[in-house]
Design a protein around this motif. Structure first.
Motif, short mmCIF file in Angstrom:
data_model
loop_
_atom_site.label_atom_id
_atom_site.label_comp_id
_atom_site.label_asym_id
_atom_site.label_seq_id
_atom_site.Cartn_x
_atom_site.Cartn_y
_atom_site.Cartn_z
N VAL A 147 0.88 -1.18 0.00
CA VAL A 147 0.00 0.00 0.00
C VAL A 147 0.91 1.22 0.00
O VAL A 147 1.76 1.37 0.88
CB VAL A 147 -0.92 0.02 1.24
CG1 VAL A 147 -1.77 1.28 1.24
CG2 VAL A 147 -1.81 -1.22 1.26
N THR A 148 0.77 2.06 -0.98
CA THR A 148 1.61 3.27 -1.05
C THR A 148 0.73 4.50 -0.85
O THR A 148 -0.19 4.75 -1.62
CB THR A 148 2.41 3.34 -2.37
OG1 THR A 148 3.11 4.57 -2.43
CG2 THR A 148 1.55 3.18 -3.59
N ASP A 149 1.00 5.20 0.24
CA ASP A 149 0.18 6.35 0.61
C ASP A 149 0.65 7.59 -0.14
O ASP A 149 1.83 7.71 -0.49
CB ASP A 149 0.28 6.59 2.12
CG ASP A 149 -0.82 7.49 2.64
OD1 ASP A 149 -1.80 7.72 1.90
OD2 ASP A 149 -0.72 7.94 3.79
N GLU A 150 -0.27 8.54 -0.34
CA GLU A 150 0.03 9.77 -1.09
C GLU A 150 0.72 9.41 -2.40
O GLU A 150 1.76 9.96 -2.76
CB GLU A 150 0.90 10.72 -0.25
CG GLU A 150 0.34 11.06 1.11
CD GLU A 150 -0.96 11.84 1.07
OE1 GLU A 150 -1.42 12.18 -0.04
OE2 GLU A 150 -1.53 12.11 2.14
N CYS A 151 0.12 8.48 -3.15
CA CYS A 151 0.81 7.90 -4.30
C CYS A 151 0.83 8.83 -5.50
O CYS A 151 1.35 8.47 -6.56
CB CYS A 151 0.18 6.57 -4.68
SG CYS A 151 -1.49 6.74 -5.33
N HIS A 152 0.28 10.04 -5.38
CA HIS A 152 0.40 11.00 -6.48
C HIS A 152 1.83 11.52 -6.57
O HIS A 152 2.19 12.15 -7.54
CB HIS A 152 -0.56 12.17 -6.26
CG HIS A 152 -0.33 12.89 -4.96
ND1 HIS A 152 -0.83 12.42 -3.78
CD2 HIS A 152 0.37 14.01 -4.66
CE1 HIS A 152 -0.47 13.24 -2.80
NE2 HIS A 152 0.27 14.21 -3.30
N ARG A 153 2.61 11.26 -5.54
CA ARG A 153 4.01 11.69 -5.56
C ARG A 153 4.86 10.52 -5.09
O ARG A 153 4.36 9.50 -4.65
CB ARG A 153 4.22 12.90 -4.63
CG ARG A 153 3.86 12.64 -3.18
CD ARG A 153 4.12 13.89 -2.35
NE ARG A 153 4.26 13.57 -0.94
CZ ARG A 153 3.26 13.66 -0.06
NH1 ARG A 153 2.08 14.04 -0.44
NH2 ARG A 153 3.47 13.36 1.21
N SER A 154 6.15 10.64 -5.25
CA SER A 154 7.12 9.73 -4.63
C SER A 154 7.15 8.31 -5.18
O SER A 154 7.82 7.48 -4.62
CB SER A 154 6.87 9.64 -3.11
OG SER A 154 6.85 10.91 -2.54
N ILE A 155 6.42 8.00 -6.25
CA ILE A 155 6.43 6.61 -6.72
C ILE A 155 6.94 6.52 -8.15
O ILE A 155 6.76 5.50 -8.81
CB ILE A 155 5.04 5.96 -6.62
CG1 ILE A 155 4.01 6.71 -7.47
CG2 ILE A 155 4.59 5.85 -5.19
CD1 ILE A 155 2.71 5.98 -7.64
N TYR A 156 7.59 7.55 -8.62
CA TYR A 156 8.03 7.54 -10.00
C TYR A 156 9.55 7.63 -10.05
O TYR A 156 10.22 7.92 -9.07
CB TYR A 156 7.38 8.69 -10.78
CG TYR A 156 5.89 8.72 -10.56
CD1 TYR A 156 5.08 7.70 -11.04
CD2 TYR A 156 5.29 9.75 -9.84
CE1 TYR A 156 3.72 7.69 -10.82
CE2 TYR A 156 3.92 9.75 -9.62
CZ TYR A 156 3.14 8.72 -10.10
OH TYR A 156 1.79 8.71 -9.88
N ASN A 157 10.10 7.39 -11.23
CA ASN A 157 11.54 7.49 -11.46
C ASN A 157 12.31 6.64 -10.46
O ASN A 157 12.18 5.43 -10.44
CB ASN A 157 11.99 8.95 -11.42
CG ASN A 157 11.36 9.76 -12.53
OD1 ASN A 157 10.66 9.22 -13.37
ND2 ASN A 157 11.62 11.03 -12.54
N LEU A 158 13.07 7.30 -9.60
CA LEU A 158 13.93 6.59 -8.65
C LEU A 158 13.13 5.61 -7.79
O LEU A 158 13.52 4.47 -7.58
CB LEU A 158 14.64 7.62 -7.77
CG LEU A 158 15.57 7.07 -6.68
CD1 LEU A 158 16.77 6.41 -7.30
CD2 LEU A 158 16.01 8.21 -5.77
N TRP A 159 12.00 6.08 -7.28
CA TRP A 159 11.28 5.31 -6.25
C TRP A 159 10.38 4.22 -6.84
O TRP A 159 10.02 3.29 -6.12
CB TRP A 159 10.46 6.26 -5.38
CG TRP A 159 11.21 7.47 -4.95
CD1 TRP A 159 10.94 8.76 -5.28
CD2 TRP A 159 12.39 7.53 -4.14
NE1 TRP A 159 11.85 9.62 -4.72
CE2 TRP A 159 12.76 8.89 -4.02
CE3 TRP A 159 13.17 6.56 -3.51
CZ2 TRP A 159 13.87 9.30 -3.29
CZ3 TRP A 159 14.28 6.98 -2.79
CH2 TRP A 159 14.61 8.32 -2.69
N ALA A 160 9.99 4.34 -8.09
CA ALA A 160 9.12 3.32 -8.70
C ALA A 160 9.75 1.94 -8.63
O ALA A 160 9.05 0.93 -8.55
CB ALA A 160 8.81 3.69 -10.15
#
Length: 922
Positions: free
Chosen positions: A338-351
């Motif tokens: 479950v990834t919270d506030e997934c509109h940010r922080s889940i792309y590029n490096l973190w994806a």
């Protein structure tokens, strides 16, 4: 080496890392380990299986190897034939063999034949033999439950909380119905839709729910069910800041099971991961995405990154340093992420963190972007926006109060000859300096290059002066106010001026930023949330997203925001509903939270905002963020060239003493050498370029160097303009607020017209002259009707709506409303009255007329009788009438009660009561 051979070498390495013994067919020993992968295994009539997988001495699956670049879904049929082609007599787990992989060593797909409807899916690497064994022994399908043996040196996990074995998908279909008690309708729908999506074996799902509508509670509810009834072994709950991880843990600790009333943490272990050691007995792991990335990379996490939102840092990696398979953390470690506030922080490096694990991905957000929808395969299982939440009473709506000042919009100029203060950023040491030339600055320089104290002061003064007359009329306690500042220094200045202008002490206003020292930021946040003090919190972005402070009634912007999603999140700090008793425990004179107010001091509500991520181009990225990116392994040319450019500029602004500090840390390199080494290493014609780049950036992996450079960089000076006096240009509610007031008034007038024959109070008020006396119970019935969805009105909101539209005809807007004010509102809405006057004032006016008529008729009252008549007047104003029994209660009982009033008025009492009931409430 051929491409086929390259692929085989990659596959061999991945198998070995996952715990498989890789052997040639002519030298095979199927008991050499729990899992054995035999190369080029002959299958009569089918050729050779590239790899035959043995688990506990029995054949369990095959791997079809292909050269890099081959698309793998077309290979599934070939691999499926191999699962059927095992020679008779050889030990096997089932026919056909349950597991099938197709791999190029770069890309791998996996089909689990134990699934009800087997479907291939991409996986980062191969599963461990222990995992496949656990699935085979329990008849379970992939992604749930993985054996604890899948984790090296795992402690023994608790027994399953479910009675039935079988596949995860099968258990999903046998889950008991959701218990809806304690859940809002939107939460029920979200959980049911998500469980349907999982039953359909969809790998990713997105839940969009408005800020304040209980996303985390919804997530904990479905996580509990997936563990208890579907056998999910481990759930990873990802956040992007340590503060949000602490808040999430608290919610897990408070969650009570609707099935047995145990707290979640009493039934299952929940780990708040604050080091790189995973508790393998935990059923839920709460972790920042940056920590999990560091764990997969086998690195320690730079301390400053645990508490800071990492949107911008992730965006600096155009080609992120790839994650490789980490044997200490197998791909099957988690069944659900479950990834919270997934509109940010889940792309590029973190994806990469999300795509590493063989797990179902569930995203939570209030503000999805196009990229969010794309990442979650357009599988939006729940859409519940702010407007829906307001209509359901789950969120409160807001009004915008605009404050415009001259310096905010135009900047200012200080003429030569005047003296200004100059302050060093790092030490905050000040000196006076006389201007030889005119000094002009524009609004963009405010609170970065220039501080204009009177600009901050004018905004705060206006807020103070308008707070109890226009923004929250009738209040005496300053509503809980959250102010967004540009940076830590700006926040410091705002706090000082707020305390001064409100005439309050240190506890009244507090700064809550990452640089707050003394009290921990999370302790200050908790005080702001639960205690009467502080009344005002000033932050930069620490409380901007996710942090739940329900009592906030004012969100003030003293900084611009370019990202639409970030702005919506910041606004969301005010939308949360709170029980009246809980609100009153921190704001004693607040009746209920029916709306909040955005005080816009910089025009942020009217600015165009992008749907892009916050970092748009590197010139806007801080020096600190560039160094953090390099510390995280970024060696991209544009990031390193930007860093070298910043070092070059820094060289001309620093002292020899500061340069020496840097040389002591780096072993002799100053900023000039550090920058030159980077530029030289980026030369495309230089030999061993990659090695030279790694050597050039190596000093920046030392956090002491990064901290020292950041401190020295901030030594540049800020001009403090104490000469310019700011001027208020405008203060008032925005056009949107006026439009909302107009809509409310129109809806209210339509409501009373449509219900005039159904609701008793309206029946009475529509009949002229009144056929019966209006009762308090009838007004209560009307109030109850308008408080229900979809209206959600009360007398305070309606009064303010009329006041916003018709100030000249509305009296008492700054006063507190009482229930009987509804009578005045209805009369005004029906155009029976030309002015909207508080009901007690109308009663008081009628009382004076009655008293004058009594005196003109020769009746004289004593001073004590007048005092009792005034008490009767006030009772009628609040209750629409008075009866004999009312004299037995306060305030009458405190002055002698029924006996005393009979003594004062004798046999005239009943006549007086009838006259006052008839006259005063007319």
């Amino acid at each position: 080496m051929s491409k086929e051979q390259e692929a085989r070498e990659l596959i061999d390495r991945l198998l070995a890392q996952a715990g498989w013994a890789v052997q040639d067919a002519n030298a095979a020993n199927i008991f050499a380990g729990r899992g054995v992968a035999i190369r080029e295994f002959p299958l009569p009539g089918h050729g050779f299986a590239d790899y035959l997988l043995y688990v506990d001495g029995k054949a369990a699956g095959v791997i079809e190897a292909k050269k890099k670049g081959v698309t793998l879904t077309g290979v599934e049929t070939q691999a499926a034939k191999y699962t059927l082609g095992l020679p008779a007599g050889l030990p096997r787990w089932a026919a056909p063999l349950p597991f099938s992989y197709q791999s190029t060593g770069v890309e791998t797909r996996f089909t689990n034949g134990l699934d009800p409807e087997p479907r291939s899916r991409p996986v980062f690497a191969f599963h461990r033999p222990d995992t496949l064994a656990a699935w085979l022994e329990s008849g379970a399908c992939g992604r749930g439950p993985a054996s604890d043996a899948a984790l090296p040196q795992a402690a023994e996990a608790p027994p399953p909380a479910y009675a039935e074995q079988g596949s995860f998908l099968a258990r999903l279909n046998r889950m008991p119905p959701l218990k809806a008690e304690g859940l809002w309708p939107a939460q029920i729908q979200a959980i049911q839709n998500l469980e349907r999506s999982l039953r359909e074996n969809r790998p990713r799902a997105l839940i969009q729910m408005a800020t304040g509508s209980g996303k985390t509670f919804t997530a904990i509810s479905f996580i509990y069910r997936l563990i208890k009834f579907a056998g999910a072994r481990r759930v990873l709950f990802l956040v992007d800041r340590g503060n949000l991880g602490d808040q999430t843990l608290k919610e897990f600790q408070q969650y009570a099971s609707p099935y047995n009333n145990f707290k979640f943490t009493e039934e299952y272990i929940v780990q708040r991961l604050s080091s790189n050691t995973l508790d393998t007995t935990a059923r839920v792991c709460i972790c920042t995405i940056q920590r999990m990335y560091s764990m997969l990379k086998g690195r320690d996490l730079p301390e400053e990154l645990e508490e800071e939102s990492v949107d911008q840092l992730g965006g600096l990696f155009k080609q992120p340093e790839p994650i490789e398979y980490n044997p200490a953390i197998p791909i099957e470690t988690f069944d659900i992420i479950v990834t919270d506030e997934c509109h940010r922080s889940i792309y590029n490096l973190w994806a990469q963190v999300l795509e590493y694990f063989d797990a179902y991905l569930i995203g939570l957000t209030a503000t999805p972007s196009k990229q969010t929808f794309g990442f979650f395969n357009q599988n939006l299982v729940m859409e519940y926006n702010h407007e829906m939440a307001v209509a359901d009473g789950v969120n409160v709506n807001y009004d915008v109060y605009r404050i415009r000042t001259a310096i905010t919009e135009q900047g200012s100029k200080v003429e030569s000859g005047y003296a200004v203060q100059v302050m060093e950023r790092d030490t905050r040491k000040k000196r006076w300096e006389q201007l030889d030339d005119d000094f002009s600055y524009d609004p963009n320089q405010l609170d970065r290059d220039v501080v204009a104290p009177d600009q901050i002061r004018k905004i705060i003064q206006t807020y103070r002066d308008k707070l109890f007359t226009e923004i929250f009329p009738g209040r005496e306690w300053v509503p809980k106010t959250l102010i967004f500042a540009k940076d830590d220094a700006h926040a410091e200045n705002i706090v000082e001026i707020v305390r001064e202008e409100f005439g309050k002490g240190n506890d009244f206003a507090q700064k809550i930023t990452y640089r707050t020292t003394g009290a921990k930021p999370k302790d200050l946040i908790n005080e702001f949330r639960t205690s009467p003090m502080p009344r005002v919190a000033v932050t930069v972005d620490m409380i901007a997203t996710g942090t739940d402070i329900k009592a906030v009634e004012v969100v003030m912007f003293m900084r611009a925001v370019k990202s639409r999603a970030f702005f919506e999140q910041m606004k969301g700090r005010g939308v949360r509903v709170i029980k009246p008793d809980d609100l009153q425990s921190v704001t004693p004179d607040a009746r209920a939270k029916d709306h909040f107010v955005i005080v816009d001091a910089v025009g942020v509500c009217g600015q165009d905002k992008t749907d892009s991520r916050p970092m748009e181009q590197k010139p806007t990225v801080s020096f600190e963020k560039l160094m953090q990116a390099v510390a995280f392994g970024n060696t991209e040319d544009d990031v390193l060239s930007s860093l070298a450019g910043r070092l070059a500029r820094m060289e001309h602004r620093m002292s020899a003493e500061d340069d020496q500090k840097i040389r002591e840390i780096t072993g002799g390199f100053g900023v000039r050498e550090l920058g030159h080494r980077i530029i030289a290493a980026l030369d495309p014609d230089a030999p061993n370029r990659d090695e030279r780049v790694r050597e050039a950036v190596k000093p920046f992996h030392d956090p002491k160097l990064r901290e020292t450079i950041d401190t020295i960089k901030k030594k540049n000076e800020v001009v403090i303009d104490i000469i310019s006096a700011d001027e208020l240009l405008e203060a008032g509610f925005s056009q949107d607020a006026l439009d909302r007031a107009k809509g409310m008034v129109q809806s209210f007038e339509q409501f009373i017209a449509e219900h005039k024959d159904e609701i008793t109070a309206l029946q009475v008020l529509y009949s002229r002259p009144y056929k019966q006396r209006l009762s308090f119970a009838a007004v209560q019935e009307l109030a109850s009707a308008i408080e229900k969805p979809p209206y959600l009105w009360n007398e305070s909101q309606l009064w303010q709506a009329y006041a916003a539209l018709e100030k000249s005809r509305v009296k008492g807007a700054a006063g507190r409303r009482i229930l009987t004010d509804l009578v005045s509102l209805v009369r005004f809405a029906m155009h029976q009255d030309n002015e909207l006057i508080p009901f007690p004032e109308r009663v008081a006016a009628n009382f004076q007329v009655w008293l004058a008529s009594q005196e003109s008729a020769g009746k004289q009252f004593t001073r004590e009788q007048i005092r009792w008549l005034e008490m009767i007047r006030d009772h009628i104003a609040a209750n629409l009438g008075i009866e004999s029994d009312d004299f037995e209660y306060a305030p009458f009982s405190q002055h002698g009660g029924l006996g005393k009033v009979h003594q004062l008025f004798g046999d005239k009492l009943n006549t007086i009561i009838e006259e006052l009931n008839e006259t005063l409430a007319a």
